[in-house]
Write a protein that holds these residues in place. Structure first.
Motif, short mmCIF file in Angstrom:
data_model
loop_
_atom_site.label_atom_id
_atom_site.label_comp_id
_atom_site.label_asym_id
_atom_site.label_seq_id
_atom_site.Cartn_x
_atom_site.Cartn_y
_atom_site.Cartn_z
N VAL A 13 -3.06 -4.41 -1.48
CA VAL A 13 -2.88 -4.46 -2.90
C VAL A 13 -3.11 -5.92 -3.61
O VAL A 13 -2.12 -6.51 -3.01
CB VAL A 13 -1.68 -3.80 -3.47
N ARG A 14 -3.90 -6.09 -4.14
CA ARG A 14 -4.06 -7.69 -4.61
C ARG A 14 -3.28 -7.83 -5.97
O ARG A 14 -2.87 -8.92 -6.13
CB ARG A 14 -5.66 -7.92 -4.84
N TYR A 43 -4.77 -1.12 -10.64
CA TYR A 43 -4.71 -1.63 -9.23
C TYR A 43 -6.01 -2.30 -8.74
O TYR A 43 -7.08 -1.71 -8.85
CB TYR A 43 -4.40 -0.25 -8.52
N VAL A 94 0.74 -1.26 0.08
CA VAL A 94 -0.09 0.01 -0.05
C VAL A 94 0.73 1.16 0.20
O VAL A 94 0.46 2.23 -0.68
CB VAL A 94 -0.85 -0.14 1.15
N PRO A 100 -7.46 2.24 0.66
CA PRO A 100 -6.89 0.78 0.28
C PRO A 100 -6.06 0.42 1.76
O PRO A 100 -5.32 1.17 2.35
CB PRO A 100 -6.13 1.04 -0.83
N ALA A 126 -0.95 -5.12 -9.29
CA ALA A 126 -0.83 -4.05 -9.95
C ALA A 126 -0.21 -4.21 -11.43
O ALA A 126 0.59 -4.98 -11.31
CB ALA A 126 0.05 -2.96 -9.15
N LEU A 135 2.05 2.35 -3.24
CA LEU A 135 0.91 2.93 -4.34
C LEU A 135 1.19 4.54 -4.65
O LEU A 135 1.84 5.24 -3.70
CB LEU A 135 -0.35 2.83 -3.68
N LEU A 173 -7.36 -3.32 -5.44
CA LEU A 173 -7.43 -2.94 -4.16
C LEU A 173 -8.37 -3.57 -3.43
O LEU A 173 -9.51 -3.69 -3.64
CB LEU A 173 -7.44 -1.36 -4.02
#
Length: 311
Positions: free
Chosen positions: A25-26, A36, A3, A22, A28, A6, A38
Motif C-alpha cells: 500500500v503506497r 488506495y 495490505v 495487492p 490510503a 485494506l 496499491l
C-alpha cells in the motif's frame, strides 16, 4: 496502512478485475471517496477509488478516460466502474509526482485559468450522460427544500451556528444563479490547487475527476476562479485574482462572456465558499472561508448583480 488492513473486498476485487492482488500500500486517503495507491503482484502500481454509488461515477470515469486517451494530463482509468455492494469502484493508472503550485496572486490565477480553459475545451468534445446530482459543494441547483442541498450529516447539526452573513450571502448568490437561463456543459467542479500537480512550470496532473458537474460554463468558471488557490484548508481567492482568472479564461477560450455570464460567474465564485463556511461553523473549525466571505461578499455580490435575495 498494511495490505492486511485494506477493506476485505479490495484484494479479491483486484485479483478479479486487475488480475493480481495487492502486495503493498503506497497510500490510503479517505474523504468523500476512499482512494488506495496499491502495488500489485508483478510490480504494477494502480490507484483504486471507491465511493458511494450515487449514479455519477460511470459518467465521470468515462469522461476522464477519453481525456487521458487524447493526451490531457490526468490519470487514465484502467477499468470501468464496477459495483461492489453500495460502492462504485474503479482503478486508474498511478500518476505520481509533481508539486503543488501555491499562491493566490493574479499571476498565479492566470496560470490556473490556462489549465481550466484547456480542460473545458477538452470536455466540450466529450459526450457522456450528465453526472447528476452535482457534487454537494457545487449543488446550488438542488431541488431540496430550503437554502442548502440535503446533506444528512450536516443537516442534523445545529444550524444556528452558521453566521447570518454566510446565510445571507448564500441566499443572494443562489437566487442569482437560479435566475440564469444558460445551457449546461460538462466541467470540473473541484478545481483546487490540491487537485493539481506541476512539473517544470507545466501542469503534470489534474486529479479528482469524481467531481465533474453539469452546469452553465460561466458558473463552472466562476467557481474555479474562487477555489483555485485552495490547498488545506479551503479558501476563497482575492477578488483581483478571481478577476484575473476570469479575464484570462475568456481570452484563452476566444469568447467574451455576456453581461449575464459575467454576473453568474461572480455569483458562482461565492457558492463553494459559503458551503465551506457553513461546514466550518457546524464543525467548530477556524472560519477561513467564513472570514473571506465576510470580507468579500459585498463586492462579489455587486459584480453578480445579486444585491438582494429572491423572495
Amino acid at each position: 496502512m498494511r495490505v492486511d488492513e485494506l477493506p476485505e473486498w479490495l484484494p479479491g476485487w483486484c485479483a478479479d478485475v486487475l488480475g493480481a492482488e495487492p502486495v503493498g500500500v503506497r497510500f490510503a486517503l479517505r474523504s468523500i471517496s476512499a482512494v488506495y495507491g496499491l502495488r500489485l503482484a508483478g510490480g504494477r502500481d494502480v490507484v483504486v477509488k471507491a465511493r458511494t454509488d450515487d449514479g455519477r461515477a460511470a459518467s465521470c470515469v468515462a469522461a476522464q478516460k477519453l481525456l487521458a486517451e487524447r493526451g490531457f494530463p490526468c490519470p487514465r482509468p484502467v477499468t470501468p466502474v464496477v459495483g461492489v455492494g453500495a460502492l462504485a469502484v474503479h482503478a486508474e493508472q498511478s500518476r505520481p509526482g509533481g508539486d503543488l503550485l501555491r499562491g493566490d496572486a493574479p499571476a498565479v490565477a492566470v496560470r490556473y485559468a490556462a489549465v481550466f480553459a484547456r480542460l473545458m475545451a477538452a470536455l466540450a468534445e466529450v459526450t457522456v450522460p450528465p453526472p447528476l446530482p452535482n457534487p454537494r459543494w457545487a449543488r446550488w441547483d438542488h431541488r431540496d427544500s430550503g437554502l442548502w442541498p440535503a446533506i444528512g450529516f450536516l443537516d442534523e447539526r445545529d444550524q444556528r451556528a452558521v453566521p447570518g452573513h454566510v446565510v445571507d450571502t448564500a441566499e443572494r448568490a443562489r437566487a442569482r444563479l437560479l435566475a440564469a437561463d444558460l445551457p449546461c456543459v460538462l466541467g470540473h467542479a473541484d478545481f483546487e490547487a490540491q487537485n493539481l500537480r506541476w512539473r517544470n512550470g507545466n501542469v503534470w496532473a489534474v486529479h479528482d475527476w469524481d467531481s465533474l458537474a453539469w452546469q452553465p460554463e460561466a458558473a463552472l468558471v466562476g467557481a474555479a476562479c474562487g477555489t483555485f488557490a485552495s490547498a488545506s484548508p479551503p479558501t476563497l481567492a482575492p477578488i483581483e485574482s478571481s478577476a484575473a482568472f476570469l479575464a484570462a479564461y475568456q481570452e484563452l477560450r476566444g469568447r467574451r462572456f455576456t453581461l449575464a455570464e459575467q454576473e453568474i460567474a461572480w455569483a458562482a465564485s461565492l457558492w463553494p465558499a459559503v458551503h465551506n463556511a457553513r461546514w466550518e461553523a457546524l464543525h467548530g473549525d477556524r472560519p477561513v472561508c467564513g472570514e473571506a466571505v465576510r470580507a468579500q461578499a459585498a463586492e462579489r455580490l455587486r459584480r453578480a448583480n445579486a444585491l438582494s435575495a429572491a423572495k
